[in-house]
Design an enzyme around this catalytic site. Structure first.
Site, PDB file in Angstrom:
ATOM      1  N   HIS B 216       7.017   4.380 -10.065  1.00 46.59           N
ATOM      2  CA  HIS B 216       7.566   3.676 -11.202  1.00 46.59           C
ATOM      3  C   HIS B 216       9.084   3.753 -11.225  1.00 46.59           C
ATOM      4  O   HIS B 216       9.768   2.828 -11.651  1.00 46.59           O
ATOM      5  CB  HIS B 216       6.984   4.329 -12.459  1.00 46.59           C
ATOM      6  CG  HIS B 216       7.121   3.492 -13.677  1.00 46.59           C
ATOM      7  ND1 HIS B 216       6.535   2.263 -13.789  1.00 46.59           N
ATOM      8  CD2 HIS B 216       7.762   3.724 -14.841  1.00 46.59           C
ATOM      9  CE1 HIS B 216       6.821   1.769 -14.980  1.00 46.59           C
ATOM     10  NE2 HIS B 216       7.558   2.624 -15.632  1.00 46.59           N
ATOM     11  N   SER B 220       8.350  -0.622  -6.206  1.00 46.64           N
ATOM     12  CA  SER B 220       7.710  -0.777  -4.903  1.00 46.64           C
ATOM     13  C   SER B 220       8.711  -1.170  -3.829  1.00 46.64           C
ATOM     14  O   SER B 220       9.657  -1.905  -4.105  1.00 46.64           O
ATOM     15  CB  SER B 220       6.637  -1.868  -4.973  1.00 46.64           C
ATOM     16  OG  SER B 220       5.445  -1.360  -5.481  1.00 46.64           O
ATOM     17  N   LYS B 244      -4.005 -10.089  -8.078  1.00 51.52           N
ATOM     18  CA  LYS B 244      -4.044  -9.995  -6.620  1.00 51.52           C
ATOM     19  C   LYS B 244      -4.782  -8.725  -6.189  1.00 51.52           C
ATOM     20  O   LYS B 244      -5.625  -8.749  -5.283  1.00 51.52           O
ATOM     21  CB  LYS B 244      -2.607  -9.979  -6.100  1.00 51.52           C
ATOM     22  CG  LYS B 244      -2.478 -10.219  -4.613  1.00 51.52           C
ATOM     23  CD  LYS B 244      -1.007 -10.352  -4.248  1.00 51.52           C
ATOM     24  CE  LYS B 244      -0.834 -10.406  -2.751  1.00 51.52           C
ATOM     25  NZ  LYS B 244       0.580 -10.527  -2.369  1.00 51.52           N
ATOM     26  N   ASP B 245      -4.489  -7.613  -6.869  1.00 55.66           N
ATOM     27  CA  ASP B 245      -5.170  -6.351  -6.549  1.00 55.66           C
ATOM     28  C   ASP B 245      -6.671  -6.457  -6.813  1.00 55.66           C
ATOM     29  O   ASP B 245      -7.485  -6.000  -6.010  1.00 55.66           O
ATOM     30  CB  ASP B 245      -4.588  -5.199  -7.385  1.00 55.66           C
ATOM     31  CG  ASP B 245      -3.288  -4.669  -6.786  1.00 55.66           C
ATOM     32  OD1 ASP B 245      -2.834  -5.245  -5.776  1.00 55.66           O
ATOM     33  OD2 ASP B 245      -2.723  -3.710  -7.328  1.00 55.66           O
ATOM     34  N   GLU B 288     -16.891  14.356  10.408  1.00 53.63           N
ATOM     35  CA  GLU B 288     -16.858  13.011   9.857  1.00 53.63           C
ATOM     36  C   GLU B 288     -15.769  12.209  10.559  1.00 53.63           C
ATOM     37  O   GLU B 288     -14.762  12.772  11.013  1.00 53.63           O
ATOM     38  CB  GLU B 288     -16.550  13.077   8.354  1.00 53.63           C
ATOM     39  CG  GLU B 288     -17.733  13.546   7.538  1.00 53.63           C
ATOM     40  CD  GLU B 288     -18.752  12.449   7.351  1.00 53.63           C
ATOM     41  OE1 GLU B 288     -19.556  12.245   8.282  1.00 53.63           O
ATOM     42  OE2 GLU B 288     -18.750  11.792   6.307  1.00 53.63           O
TER      43      GLU B 288
END
Lengths: 173, 431, 291
Positions: B216, B220, B244-245, B288
């Protein structure tokens, strides 16, 4: 960033947003169901839902307690005096009126879930003012047919679904 | 860019709360009004996808814990009880098991995106550190979760991993016994792993909050790696990036649920359907898939202590990436040489993953005389060289392409940017 | 903008290429370990494979018969309860039939009011009977080898390949093909391809099986022609019995498979439509915005 072209067809825009939102909400709603339903009794619990009990060894004036669905079930072989006492009670004296015949399919056998209808404690047998059951938690007294007579409990003790498979064998549930 | 809280409560109740706990305006500025670079591409949706997967894991995990029994004699059968008897139990468990894999896929892509576009560079170092901390916690959580079904792979995976700690000088043996609560992996180990497996995801949630907070502050990064400077460089988070997300999340969910419903055991190991047996080791112990590259590094190094150090080092070195990379240019878009090294790094990672699950003594691709072990050593070497040689040196010698002046100029062209700037000014003036 | 999409395409292409190489590398490694001249394992076209696959009820019922009359003399099946035999998506015996099947076996219960343990007929809620009291007894009766519990054997022997990724092949197909081939893969004498490859091959006390890892298996051939007599008139060839019991074992390991697949189709359809709608919404919001 605001431009006129966006405002041309508000109807269709809104419809798309509302339709998508509703469709998405529907999916979330259905998707939540497994998360809730998993708490319901599972297949192994349901498989234990009915039990068979052999009552041949319970003599007159004796009781046994068996466990059914995690709760105690009282099976009492009542004496003639107990049966008579239960029949003699006038309906008007009862908080939750039920005749003795409604409580016991065969009068000598009283089969009921041994849980006080007040807050779920287990009442003591052959005790209390009415010589039936007495709940030590909050002083509810039941008569010889397991009906509530005195104290805070609102209802008679529950009669489970049962059937006599033979004279000495019952199936509960 | 911290002064973009535009939320003004309208209702009396809203005003009342705002004065006492400004939580709504906090959330509003984080998820609604936050300005985001307008040129983010689809690689940026994986942060949101990872968050979605974290929620899926926590929700399914909590309900699974209602039916699971963390006791060595009962754990395996309680998982099968979930699969066979509990209402929707098979769905919940398969979603949780495949969800773990898909969570790692999302996070790996998220990390590689950060490396490609230089998202870790100043002023986003803390953001990167917190992200790596999340990744590290995920590895621990995933490992302990894999132990819980108490199958053969669970048991022997736990045995191998806890034995790593023996290499710690002087107190290694004591640490191992402490972890086990006994002299081998047994019931106490299972019990404490269950406890921690339940706890750690909530620690992850806390670090995710910090991660978002740290995002924040500088905002970004973006594919150009040029900081957003003006209003026309950005769009508000909602509705542009929320939608979009969400679109990305739905697409990702399709892949997740394809596995859950049609191939639920693909990412697991068959041996984990055999109850744990402390007296019989499976022929091949394979962790894994998301640990395979690190497991390959462990096996590539011949010395036990060095191998363990190499494996943990391979994870820890990622924490210091912001200080290893000397290049001033963020995005690989303008770093042609870095781009090549980066893609080799990605391919090398896949190759290490491959080496993590094959026999080291077999021949690589069936080529005579070249064993997997030899090639995996080259791979291990490149893995570390990328961090300690390529990142520091390349920044000093690489000839980078010219950067655009601003995001809006690159996206709209010089004229377009000027036009939009004028438009925005007019809107502001009206308001 | 164009640059960006080209960039993405090239990234996708490169990743795909890398994955492809990794895949083929894996494939090559698996193919490498096989003796020359060994028979090919058969890939069975199972009715329950694929996205829309369902079990053949009659086959599962026959499979239970094979398990009960042959396998159960050595192998337990602890996780399967008799009640499961009437569950939807399984053999779907009637509840009365299941009660009768369960009552064929006894189980210890108690203690009764006198504190004594007693035997009673099994009920649908009870598990399938185990042939041995415990693992040690099982080993002692089988020359030191422990016959594994069969509840999950189909999943525990599943070999997942990248081919399983598509069309809901499930990984179960790997395990089922293995079990089927194992059941039909016994040889009375060591075949030539083995002696050609290794002249010192010794069978010892073991039995020869074309599809067992190392070819030596402790279990002697369990199924022959007419090992069981089917009540529905199906001819009990070795292959038929092997197919039937394998399908039964798949069901035992994955009893919710039919439910899983039928719900899965609905969920995926829903998600694909939702993705379409979300794409439209995203397009609408972003239209006229250069990015």
């Amino acid at each position: 960033m605001a431009d006129a072209s966006k405002l041309d067809k508000p109807g269709r825009r809104d419809f798309l947003y509302i339709a998508t939102g509703a469709f998405g909400a529907l999916g979330v709603g259905i998707g939540v169901w497994p998360l809730i339903d998993q708490m319901n009794p599972d297949a192994s619990v349901k498989a234990l839902a009915s039990i068979e009990v052999d009552i041949s060894s319970v003599g007159e004036g004796e009781s046994i307690t068996v466990s059914w669905r995690g709760k105690p079930v009282f099976i009492r072989h009542r004496t003639a005096a107990e049966i008579q006492a239960a029949i003699d009670v006038p309906m008007s004296e009862l908080k939750d009126p039920e005749t003795d015949a409604q409580r016991a399919e065969r009068p000598e056998w009283l089969i009921m879930v041994g849980v006080c209808t007040h807050l779920g404690c287990i009442p003591l047998g052959e005790a209390g003012e009415y010589d039936g059951w007495f709940c030590p938690c909050h002083n509810s007294a039941y008569d010889t047919a397991g009906r509530i007579r005195k104290g805070p409990a609102p209802l008679n003790m529950e009669i489970p679904a049962y059937e006599f498979l033979s004279d000495t064998k019952i199936k509960i549930g | 860019m911290s002064g973009h809280a535009t939320y003004v409560p309208k209702s009396d109740a809203g005003k009342w709360l705002e004065k006492r706990l400004p939580i709504i305006s906090l959330m509003h500025s984080a998820a609604v009004s936050m300005p985001n670079p307008r040129n983010l591409n689809y690689w940026w949706v994986f942060g949101g996808i990872a968050m979605f997967m974290l929620i899926v894991q926590i929700v399914t995990g909590i309900v699974l814990a209602m039916h699971y029994t963390p006791q060595a004699d009962m754990a395996f059968n309680s998982v099968e009880h979930i699969m066979r008897d509990v209402n929707w139990g098979w769905l919940l468990r398969y979603t949780h098991a495949n969800g773990a894999s898909m969570f790692f896929i999302a996070v790996y892509i998220h990390i590689l995106r950060g490396m490609y576009y230089g998202s870790y560079k100043a002023p986003r170092e803390v953001l990167w550190l917190l992200g790596m901390l999340i990744y590290f916690l995920m590895m621990a959580t995933g490992f302990m979760g894999y132990v819980l079904p108490w199958g053969q792979m669970s048991f022997w995976g736990a045995t191998v991993i806890t034995n790593f700690f023996e290499v710690v000088p002087f107190i290694g043996d004591d640490i191992r016994i402490l972890l086990w609560g006994g002299f081998a992996v047994d019931n106490p180990t299972l019990n404490r792993f269950f406890s921690l497996h339940y706890l750690l995801p909530f620690v992850i949630v806390a670090v995710v909050v910090l991660h978002i907070w740290a995002l924040h502050v500088p905002g970004s990064n973006n594919p150009l790696g040029v900081e957003a400077k003006t209003k026309q460089d950005t769009l508000s988070f909602h509705p542009y990036f929320t939608m979009k997300d969400l679109y990305g999340i739905v697409l990702f969910a399709i892949i997740l649920f394809y596995f859950v419903f049609f191939n639920p055991n693909f990412m697991g190991h068959p041996d984990n359907y055999i109850p744990a047996n402390p007296l019989v080791t499976p022929a091949h112990i394979v962790p894994e898939w998301y640990y395979l590259p690190f497991y390959a590094i462990l096996r590539a190094i011949p010395d036990k202590a060095m191998g363990v150090a190499g494996m943990f080092g391979a994870i820890l070195i990622m924490f210091v990436v912001p200080w290893l990379d000397t290049s001033k240019v963020r995005s690989a878009k303008f770093r042609p040489a870095y781009r090549i090294f980066f893609w080799i790094f990605v391919f090398n990672g896949l190759l290490l993953g491959y080496f993590g699950q094959v026999s080291t003594t077999d021949n690589f691709l069936g080529i005579d005389g070249i064993t997997n072990l030899i090639v995996s050593r080259f791979s291990t070497f490149y893995y570390f060289a990328f961090f300690v040689v390529v990142l520091p040196l390349l920044g000093l010698i690489e000839k980078t392409k010219p950067l655009p002046n601003s995001i809006s100029e690159a996206v709209l062209g010089e004229e377009g940017a000027a036009e939009e700037a004028a438009d925005l000014a007019a809107v502001d003036a009206k308001a | 903008m164009n640059n960006l999409s080209q960039n993405i395409t090239s990234v996708i292409r490169k990743t795909a290429l890398a994955l492809l190489i990794a895949t083929s590398v894996t494939g090559a490694a698996f193919a490498a370990s096989k003796v020359e001249g060994a028979p090919e394992a058969e890939h069975v076209d199972w009715s329950w494979a694929g996205v829309f696959g369902t079990f053949d009820r009659a086959q599962l019922q026959r499979g239970y018969q094979v398990y009960k009359e042959v396998c159960a003399s050595c192998h337990s099946m602890d996780l399967v309860k008799f009640r499961n035999l009437s569950d939807a998506g399984g053999p779907e015996f009637s509840e009365a039939a299941v009660k009768a099947l369960a009552a064929e076996y006894e189980i210890e219960d108690g203690p009764d009011v006198e504190g004594e343990m007693f035997m009673r007929p099994r009920l649908p809620k009870d598990a399938m009977p185990a042939p041995f009291a415990n693992n040690n007894a099982a080993k002692a009766s089988n020359g030191g080898a422990l016959p594994p519990d069969l509840s999950l054997i189909a999943k525990a022997r599943g070999h997942y390949s990248f081919k399983d990724l598509f069309m809901g092949r499930d990984g179960l197909t790997g395990g089922s093909n293995y079990i089927y081939n194992l059941l039909v893969g016994y040889e009375d004498e060591v075949p030539e391809y083995i002696t050609n490859a290794d002249a010192h091959f010794e069978l010892g006390d073991s039995n020869f099986n074309n599809f067992f890892d190392g070819y030596k298996i402790a279990m002697s051939q369990p199924l022959y022609e007419d090992s069981v007599t089917y009540t529905d008139g199906t001819v009990a060839t070795l292959e038929q019995q092997s197919l039937d019991v394998t399908s039964f074992l798949i069901w035992a390991a994955e009893p919710k498979m039919e439910e899983r697949k039928s719900i899965g189709i609905k969920v995926l359809l829903y998600l694909i439509i939702l993705a379409g709608l979300m794409y439209a919404v995203k397009r609408r919001i972003w239209e006229n915005i250069k990015h």
